[in-house]
Design a protein around this motif. Structure first.
Motif, short mmCIF file in Angstrom:
data_model
loop_
_atom_site.label_atom_id
_atom_site.label_comp_id
_atom_site.label_asym_id
_atom_site.label_seq_id
_atom_site.Cartn_x
_atom_site.Cartn_y
_atom_site.Cartn_z
N HIS A 114 5.40 8.07 43.50
CA HIS A 114 4.12 7.54 43.04
C HIS A 114 3.83 7.93 41.59
O HIS A 114 2.98 7.31 40.94
CB HIS A 114 2.99 8.07 43.93
N ASN A 115 4.51 8.95 41.10
CA ASN A 115 4.27 9.44 39.75
C ASN A 115 5.42 10.36 39.34
O ASN A 115 6.24 10.74 40.17
CB ASN A 115 2.93 10.21 39.67
N ILE A 141 4.87 4.20 36.39
CA ILE A 141 4.07 5.11 37.21
C ILE A 141 3.46 6.19 36.32
O ILE A 141 3.95 6.46 35.23
CB ILE A 141 4.90 5.74 38.34
N PRO A 142 2.36 6.81 36.76
CA PRO A 142 1.68 7.79 35.93
C PRO A 142 2.51 9.06 35.71
O PRO A 142 3.39 9.40 36.50
CB PRO A 142 0.41 8.12 36.72
N ASP A 164 -1.26 11.09 32.14
CA ASP A 164 -2.28 10.28 32.82
C ASP A 164 -3.14 11.14 33.76
O ASP A 164 -4.34 10.91 33.90
CB ASP A 164 -1.62 9.17 33.64
N HIS A 208 -6.18 3.71 43.12
CA HIS A 208 -5.96 2.39 43.69
C HIS A 208 -5.42 2.54 45.10
O HIS A 208 -4.94 3.62 45.49
CB HIS A 208 -4.99 1.58 42.83
N ASP A 219 -4.34 7.11 39.57
CA ASP A 219 -3.72 6.57 38.36
C ASP A 219 -4.06 7.40 37.14
O ASP A 219 -3.26 7.50 36.20
CB ASP A 219 -4.19 5.13 38.12
N LYS A 220 -5.26 7.99 37.15
CA LYS A 220 -5.73 8.73 35.99
C LYS A 220 -6.81 9.70 36.45
O LYS A 220 -7.59 9.38 37.36
CB LYS A 220 -6.30 7.76 34.94
#
Length: 317
Positions: A114-115, A141-142, A164, A208, A219-220
């Motif tokens: 996911h990151n 991805i972040p 991020d 999200h 995401d951030k």
């Protein structure tokens, strides 16, 4: 490369020149890391103990597939209870070139991460940022910066276009505790400024939802971690009061950790040779709720287990 501005010695850059008189972290030890090791125990080559999908971060970080965690060796702190001590303090780690690091980031993305989760990365910023520069156009991805909170504000500012999600610790309020346990009597003064800057430049959390993933994915944003230590619940509560009074509400998550696990006997601080009790942890949780710090995560007491610390066996390197 971006520049690190600040300090009496002028500008620092995240090129290899930064290693000539290293001031990447608040220690500002000034060591020429091409010739000697800094306080962090590191030279100029990035080293890591593991790079793999990691499922034991907060739900919005790990999700259903895992966080792409790269566990770097060395550390700018010296916590006597570190649960990753084999890589943070004992020198375990595999050297990685910039292209190898870049490939690792891409592989983790291909595996479904996911990151990209940079765990304890400050001491290697020049090669890490160089690796990110190589593949930023391919990463979708972040980037998560997972750190002990002991960061220069200038470092945080320099990472604005790279990071991020900030995942810092805020370990102590009392300087005597941070001096004893982490060799950093200035910990709160430094970390409180750094965390404030992280929130300021990142803004409120953005998440999200993904099909098949039960929890929303970040995401951030900023998630501030605090691990409750045995016998130190009052310091935890003082820290929470500071957060409630000085940090902007709704702009960050808090993650209260009960996972403290005494891996080895501490002959200097025997009070640390036990787990946190349910009573201690619950008092801290109750304080957080009473202060309105409701946006975030709590841990089950079952998290205080050795198996939640990954094996640093060079997986993924």
């Amino acid at each position: 490369m971006c520049a690190l501005e600040g300090g009496d010695d002028g500008a620092l850059v995240t090129s290899l020149d930064a290693f000539k008189s290293c001031r990447l972290c608040p220690r500002e030890c000034g060591v020429n890391r091409a010739a000697a090791l800094g306080f962090c125990g590191c030279g100029i080559m990035a080293r890591a103990g593991r790079a793999a999908l990691h499922c034991w971060e907060e739900p919005c970080i790990s999700g259903a597939r895992g966080s792409g965690a790269v566990f770097f060796s060395g550390c700018t702190l010296g916590c006597c209870f570190c649960q990753n001590h084999s890589i943070s303090q004992e020198g375990l780690g595999k050297e990685l070139t910039v292209p190898q690091l870049a490939d690792i980031f891409l592989r983790l993305q291909e595996q479904g991460a996911h990151n990209i989760n940079l765990v304890t990365a400050t001491q290697y910023l020049p090669p890490i940022l160089a690796a990110l520069d190589l593949v930023r156009h391919r990463l979708t991805i972040p980037i998560v910066y997972n750190c002990g909170g002991y960061e220069r504000v200038e470092t945080v500012e320099a990472l604005k276009d790279y990071v991020d999600i900030w995942l810092p610790d805020l370990k102590y309020f009392d300087s005597s505790l941070s001096g004893q346990y982490s060799k950093a009597p200035d910990y709160f003064a430094v970390a409180s400024r750094a965390v404030t800057q992280m929130i300021s430049q990142t803004g409120p959390p953005i998440l999200h939802r993904e099909a098949g993933v039960p929890d929303p994915i970040m995401d951030k944003g900023v998630i501030i971690r605090h691990m409750v230590l045995p016998g130190r619940k009052e310091d935890s509560i003082r820290l929470l009061k500071w957060m409630a009074e000085h940090l902007p509400g709704g702009q960050y998550y808090i993650s209260l950790l009960s996972q403290y696990t005494p891996f080895h006997r501490n002959r200097f601080y025997p009070e640390l040779n036990r787990r946190v009790t349910s009573y201690e942890y619950q008092k801290v949780v109750d304080a957080a709720l009473s202060l309105g710090l409701e946006l975030g995560f709590m841990q089950k007491k079952s998290s205080a287990r050795e198996e939640y610390t990954p094996a640093f066996d060079f997986t993924g390197l």
